[in-house]
Write an enzyme that holds these catalytic residues in place. Structure first.
Site, PDB file in Angstrom:
ATOM      1  N   ARG A  27       0.822  -1.218   0.000  1.00  0.00           N
ATOM      2  CA  ARG A  27       0.000   0.000   0.000  1.00  0.00           C
ATOM      3  C   ARG A  27       0.857   1.270   0.000  1.00  0.00           C
ATOM      4  O   ARG A  27       0.500   2.263   0.632  1.00  0.00           O
ATOM      5  CB  ARG A  27      -0.955   0.020   1.197  1.00  0.00           C
ATOM      6  CG  ARG A  27      -1.996  -1.080   1.176  1.00  0.00           C
ATOM      7  CD  ARG A  27      -3.149  -0.666   0.281  1.00  0.00           C
ATOM      8  NE  ARG A  27      -4.188  -1.677   0.254  1.00  0.00           N
ATOM      9  CZ  ARG A  27      -5.325  -1.598   0.951  1.00  0.00           C
ATOM     10  NH1 ARG A  27      -5.559  -0.578   1.725  1.00  0.00           N
ATOM     11  NH2 ARG A  27      -6.226  -2.544   0.845  1.00  0.00           N
ATOM     12  N   ARG A  31      -3.409   6.689   1.099  1.00  0.00           N
ATOM     13  CA  ARG A  31      -3.907   7.855   1.846  1.00  0.00           C
ATOM     14  C   ARG A  31      -2.946   8.484   2.830  1.00  0.00           C
ATOM     15  O   ARG A  31      -3.189   9.584   3.299  1.00  0.00           O
ATOM     16  CB  ARG A  31      -5.198   7.465   2.572  1.00  0.00           C
ATOM     17  CG  ARG A  31      -6.361   7.302   1.621  1.00  0.00           C
ATOM     18  CD  ARG A  31      -7.491   6.585   2.281  1.00  0.00           C
ATOM     19  NE  ARG A  31      -7.076   5.229   2.625  1.00  0.00           N
ATOM     20  CZ  ARG A  31      -7.890   4.261   3.009  1.00  0.00           C
ATOM     21  NH1 ARG A  31      -9.166   4.511   3.147  1.00  0.00           N
ATOM     22  NH2 ARG A  31      -7.445   3.063   3.288  1.00  0.00           N
ATOM     23  N   ARG A  40      -6.981  12.153  -5.251  1.00  0.00           N
ATOM     24  CA  ARG A  40      -8.201  11.375  -5.056  1.00  0.00           C
ATOM     25  C   ARG A  40      -9.400  12.315  -4.900  1.00  0.00           C
ATOM     26  O   ARG A  40     -10.476  12.050  -5.445  1.00  0.00           O
ATOM     27  CB  ARG A  40      -8.045  10.498  -3.821  1.00  0.00           C
ATOM     28  CG  ARG A  40      -9.225   9.605  -3.540  1.00  0.00           C
ATOM     29  CD  ARG A  40      -8.885   8.778  -2.313  1.00  0.00           C
ATOM     30  NE  ARG A  40      -9.960   7.940  -1.895  1.00  0.00           N
ATOM     31  CZ  ARG A  40     -10.982   8.361  -1.151  1.00  0.00           C
ATOM     32  NH1 ARG A  40     -11.051   9.624  -0.775  1.00  0.00           N
ATOM     33  NH2 ARG A  40     -11.929   7.510  -0.780  1.00  0.00           N
ATOM     34  N   ASP A  77      -6.842  -2.551  -7.401  1.00  0.00           N
ATOM     35  CA  ASP A  77      -7.347  -3.243  -6.222  1.00  0.00           C
ATOM     36  C   ASP A  77      -7.589  -4.701  -6.565  1.00  0.00           C
ATOM     37  O   ASP A  77      -7.739  -5.054  -7.734  1.00  0.00           O
ATOM     38  CB  ASP A  77      -8.650  -2.611  -5.723  1.00  0.00           C
ATOM     39  CG  ASP A  77      -8.920  -3.036  -4.292  1.00  0.00           C
ATOM     40  OD1 ASP A  77      -8.265  -2.504  -3.379  1.00  0.00           O
ATOM     41  OD2 ASP A  77      -9.759  -3.927  -4.087  1.00  0.00           O
ATOM     42  N   TYR A 154     -14.981 -11.750  -0.126  1.00  0.00           N
ATOM     43  CA  TYR A 154     -15.679 -10.477  -0.392  1.00  0.00           C
ATOM     44  C   TYR A 154     -16.930 -10.701  -1.240  1.00  0.00           C
ATOM     45  O   TYR A 154     -17.964 -10.062  -1.034  1.00  0.00           O
ATOM     46  CB  TYR A 154     -14.738  -9.488  -1.091  1.00  0.00           C
ATOM     47  CG  TYR A 154     -13.688  -8.935  -0.155  1.00  0.00           C
ATOM     48  CD1 TYR A 154     -14.003  -7.930   0.757  1.00  0.00           C
ATOM     49  CD2 TYR A 154     -12.392  -9.436  -0.147  1.00  0.00           C
ATOM     50  CE1 TYR A 154     -13.054  -7.433   1.636  1.00  0.00           C
ATOM     51  CE2 TYR A 154     -11.433  -8.950   0.727  1.00  0.00           C
ATOM     52  CZ  TYR A 154     -11.773  -7.947   1.625  1.00  0.00           C
ATOM     53  OH  TYR A 154     -10.839  -7.467   2.499  1.00  0.00           O
TER      54      TYR A 154
END
Ligand code: CP3
Length: 355
Positions: A27, A31, A40, A77, A154
């Site tokens: 990652r 963020r 973003r 992703d 998921y």
């Protein structure tokens, strides 16, 4: 011969000698970087960034401008595959990913198909070729996918979960149905990762974030078996270059030897394992990637350097170590601390290598 200016990551993954230990961060684009948050906000959402090859390329390069990382990882992703199967992916603020149409019934399962990576997932292969061009041989580009088991969690839960009741319910009530889901996913991952390789990915990694919630027997049956199918189906060499494959099961420390048996090149290791133990258990058959607790980055620069030194010592001298965090970098980490981490790996690892 590699055309890369910095090929430490590839060499380490193939257990060849390097001048110092390569490092990247799971990652690494995200963020915790203010420039990521800014782009973003402009783009409107995570998926708006990920589906635009130019923006995905820009975000991929952001951490490389700040830190001397030895690899870039595609900005995308793992949930792109189920989205391409028509399940309707949404990222809900504060809630994580959600699917509009979770897979629950036999007819849901029968409707699953292997998406054409050059059609529904063309934004990914386009991002890969755009990033590869922009990197211009500076460092290798890592492509990635989720493992079938992790993608299925998921898809069947419909989003993030604490106790895995839907997927484990299916596992114990209708194992054949779940095996069908996993088989379609394994075929999808093979075609997706091979398309990333053909588009310019120089290594690939499979994230099995949730394999560690299974019993040893179920891990082999429902997760490892399908990662084995993927390892067997991947292009391991492309245009004369070897393409290293890394498997990462979070909380999979118990099964490293079985994972090494798949014939992959490297294993990701989280911080619940000791690297010296892990190394002796895989008996130098594979490289190891890891394994600093990402929370160490909340410590002082001195504390971060001490931890890096400990992990280097734990792996010991010789080839086959790629330094990384044991999981993704947290979004509230100070980017300056990430820089201390990356620099410490390069500086402190030199005595462990004699080229
Ligand atoms: O490592 C990188 O820099 C490459 C990009 C990358 C992302 N996701 C971007 C992302 C990678 C390799 C992933 C993998 C991924 N995605 C995994 C496996 C690794 C792991 O973390 O265990 C999983 C389980 C996912 C699914 C996923 N995607 C979740 C659960 C979430 C929401 C939780 C969160 O961290 O916000 C995402 C969203 C996501 N994927 C973000 C990023 C940068 C945050 C999106 C945003 O900007 O809001």
């Amino acid at each position: 011969m590699s055309s890369l200016k910095n090929d430490r990551y590839i060499k380490a993954a193939l257990r060849q000698p390097v001048d110092c230990t390569p490092v990247w961060m799971m990652r690494q684009a995200g963020r915790y970087l203010p420039e990521y948050r800014e782009l973003r906000a402009k783009a409107g959402s995570f998926m708006a960034l990920a589906t635009d090859p130019e923006l995905a390329c820009e975000v991929t390069l952001q951490p490389l401008r700040r830190f001397e990382l030895d690899a870039a990882i595609l900005f995308s992703d793992i949930l792109t595959i189920p989205d391409a199967m028509g399940l309707g992916l949404k990222f809900v603020a504060g809630e994580g990913p959600e699917f509009e149409k979770p897979v629950r019934t036999e007819s849901d399962v029968k409707n699953l198909f292997v998406p054409d990576p050059y059609d529904k997932l063309k934004y990914v292969t386009d991002a890969v070729s755009t990033i590869r061009k922009a990197l211009d041989g500076s460092v290798p580009l890592i492509g990635f996918s989720g493992s079938p088991w992790t993608l299925a969690t998921y898809m069947i839960e419909g989003g993030s979960t604490k106790n895995f009741s839907e997927i484990k319910g299916m596992m114990y009530q209708s194992p054949k149905l779940l095996h069908h889901v996993l088989d379609v996913l394994a075929d999808s991952v093979i075609s997706y990762l091979n398309a990333q390789i053909e588009s310019g990915a120089q290594a690939v990694m499979i994230f099995d974030t949730w394999g560690g919630v299974l019993t040893p027997r179920d891990y082999e049956l429902f997760s490892l078996q399908y990662m084995q199918k993927i390892v067997d189906g991947l292009k391991r060499e492309y245009q004369g270059e070897q393409i290293p494959v890394t498997l990462f099961t979070k909380n999979g420390g118990n099964w490293l030897d079985k994972m090494a048996d798949t014939g992959c090149d490297a294993l990701g290791v989280d911080w619940t394992c000791n690297l010296a133990d892990a190394r002796s258990r895989v008996n130098s058959r594979v490289a190891l990637q890891g394994n600093m607790d990402p929370s160490v980055l909340y410590g002082s620069p001195e504390r971060i350097r001490d931890e890096v030194a400990d992990i280097l010592k734990s792996y010991g001298p010789g080839n086959g170590h790629i330094f990384n965090l044991g999981h993704g970098i947290h979004q509230t980490v100070n980017p300056e601390h990430a820089k201390v981490f990356v620099d410490a790996v390069h500086e402190l690892s030199r005595p462990f290598h004699q080229e």
